[in-house]
Design an enzyme around this catalytic site. Structure first.
Site, PDB file in Angstrom:
ATOM      1  CB  SER A 113      -1.035   0.082   1.164  1.00  0.00           C
ATOM      2  OG  SER A 113      -1.983   0.922   0.960  1.00  0.00           O
ATOM      3  CG  HIS A 171      -5.577  -2.725   0.947  1.00  0.00           C
ATOM      4  ND1 HIS A 171      -4.953  -2.214  -0.264  1.00  0.00           N
ATOM      5  CD2 HIS A 171      -5.222  -1.878   1.890  1.00  0.00           C
ATOM      6  CE1 HIS A 171      -4.000  -1.533  -0.046  1.00  0.00           C
ATOM      7  NE2 HIS A 171      -4.153  -1.118   1.331  1.00  0.00           N
TER       8      HIS A 171
HETATM    9  C1  GTR Z   1      -5.291   4.353   2.237  1.00  0.00           C
HETATM   10  C2  GTR Z   1      -4.898   5.302   1.068  1.00  0.00           C
HETATM   11  C3  GTR Z   1      -4.164   4.328   0.060  1.00  0.00           C
HETATM   12  C4  GTR Z   1      -3.070   3.528   0.699  1.00  0.00           C
HETATM   13  C5  GTR Z   1      -3.570   2.914   1.981  1.00  0.00           C
HETATM   14  C6  GTR Z   1      -2.586   2.057   2.763  1.00  0.00           C
HETATM   15  O1  GTR Z   1      -6.042   5.106   3.094  1.00  0.00           O
HETATM   16  O2  GTR Z   1      -5.884   5.776   0.498  1.00  0.00           O
HETATM   17  O3  GTR Z   1      -3.565   5.292  -0.874  1.00  0.00           O
HETATM   18  O4  GTR Z   1      -1.781   3.865   0.605  1.00  0.00           O
HETATM   19  O5  GTR Z   1      -4.218   3.864   2.760  1.00  0.00           O
HETATM   20  O6  GTR Z   1      -1.607   2.572   2.912  1.00  0.00           O
HETATM   21  O7  GTR Z   1      -2.962   1.115   3.532  1.00  0.00           O
END
Ligand code: GTR
Length: 393
Positions: free
Chosen positions: A228, A372
């Protein structure tokens, strides 16, 4: 939107773009045409002209320019002697990477689990963007699937990690602390000054400085990996530091592998990301909020900066926010850069179904079923990829 619908929409998009002959797919800026309009047909032209141009565009408009690379004061201080972990046939080393600058001092704690073996071990360096105690526990009392050390070492690789917050905090504070303030007066910053992703990537390069000194590690086979925001960081690290033989972007999304020009309504936009995380990028990037098509670059060009080294991009099927097809398309559109070296980039031209990794070329891709996250499934596919590329030979 279901994955099936995404597949279908992609088919349509590809057909449309194929009929618009002269246009690049999705209207992205060309990869192999230099700024002066000349075609780039050799690895030499790529390295001398086009690659530096692209790197400069990303420094200017996205991640910012650093005011420091390796500081003179950098040193590696072992935090105690190496500790044996006999149950995993590994030695743990804890190192503090220390440095000073005009604005103070900093320290990065490195956790390294190195397989006990005759030959120097290939390694995976994780940029950990989650709480350190719960995710990169050096005592292995807490075993997080985010960093499955036992599995990594079991497959013959060293598992190395550091916490991104050691380098710079993950919050907007006017760059008054962390590595930014150590090397630059906050009042001297401008639109091109480095953001926090660049600072974390800098931290990973400083860990590489230590890796190069460690005889039990194979410095020619080191992967930098992040999830991420850590995945965005890993991409910028691999782009700026050619010592990493493999760059792994796990669910990096907007500001990472996701193509900006691919309009995926459920995914994060530049407007959204620069508003929520104003410290991640240089402030020049804010100008492209809602103006994706005006960016003089796109993320396939970032991926191409890794050529001819290895790169692996992964997405998760339920992670629409990261824009999975946009991550895949970057891998695909970056691939002509490998052809300049007579190598294959991504082998596979259509968005694959979940859990069918594409690993034949120098650019790997998989779409994992699920949300995610960085999971043992992902780690094992990355190790399949390095096994396949002879990292343990
Ligand atoms: C979210 C963000 C993403 C991603 C994520 C993370 O809130 O919108 O771009 O980076 O965090 O790092 O888990």
């Amino acid at each position: 939107m279901s994955i099936k619908t995404v597949h279908f929409l992609f088919g349509c998009l590809l057909l449309t773009t194929a009929t618009l002959k002269a246009e690049e797919p999705f209207g992205v800026p060309p990869l192999l045409t230099a700024g002066d309009g000349k075609p780039v047909t050799t690895a030499e032209q790529w390295e001398q002209t086009r690659r530096p141009e692209i790197l400069d565009l990303f420094q200017k408009h996205v991640y910012g320019r650093r005011v420091v690379e390796r500081p003179e004061s950098l040193r590696f201080v072992p935090a105690g002697a190496g500790k044996p972990f006999p149950e995993m046939k590994a030695t743990r080393k804890l190192i503090d990477i220390r440095y000073e600058g005009p604005g103070g001092s900093g320290s990065i704690r490195v956790n390294a689990f190195i397989p006990v073996q005759e030959k120097p071990a290939p390694a995976f360096l994780l940029i950990c963007n989650r709480p350190a105690a719960e995710n990169i526990d050096p005592e292995r009392k807490v075993k997080s699937p985010f960093w499955p050390v036992e599995e990594i070492v079991g497959r013959g690789y060293a598992a190395i990690a550091f916490f991104n917050g050691d380098v710079a905090p993950d919050r907007y504070n006017g760059f008054t602390n962390g590595v930014h303030a150590i090397f630059q007066e906050p009042s001297k910053r401008n639109g091109e000054s480095w953001g926090t992703l660049s600072a974390w990537a800098w931290g990973a390069s400083r860990v590489m400085d230590w890796i190069e000194t460690e005889p039990t590690l194979d410095k020619h086979h080191v992967a930098v990996i992040g999830h991420s925001r850590g995945g965005k960081t890993a991409l910028w690290c691999g782009a700026t530091d050619p010592r990493f033989a493999l760059t792994i972007s796990n669910d990096s999304g907007c500001g990472g592998a996701k193509l900006n020009r691919l309009d995926l309504p459920k995914s994060e936009s530049i407007a959204r990301i620069t508003k929520t995380f104003p410290h991640w990028f240089c402030t020049n990037f804010n100008a492209f909020a809602g103006r994706e098509k005006e960016l003089p670059l796109d993320m396939h060009q970032l991926v191409a900066l890794m050529a001819p080294r290895l790169v692996y991009i992964a997405s998760a099927s339920k992670d629409d926010w990261a824009g999975q097809p946009g991550e895949f398309q970057s891998a695909r559109l970056a691939s002509p850069a490998w052809a300049l070296y007579g190598k294959k980039g991504l082998v596979g031209t259509t968005f694959p179904p979940p859990d069918t990794p594409l690993q034949e070329g120098c650019v790997g891709y998989h779409l994992r079923s699920g949300i995610h996250n960085l999971t043992p499934y992902d780690w094992n596919r990355y190790m399949d990829f390095t096994d396949r590329h002879g990292w343990k030979r």
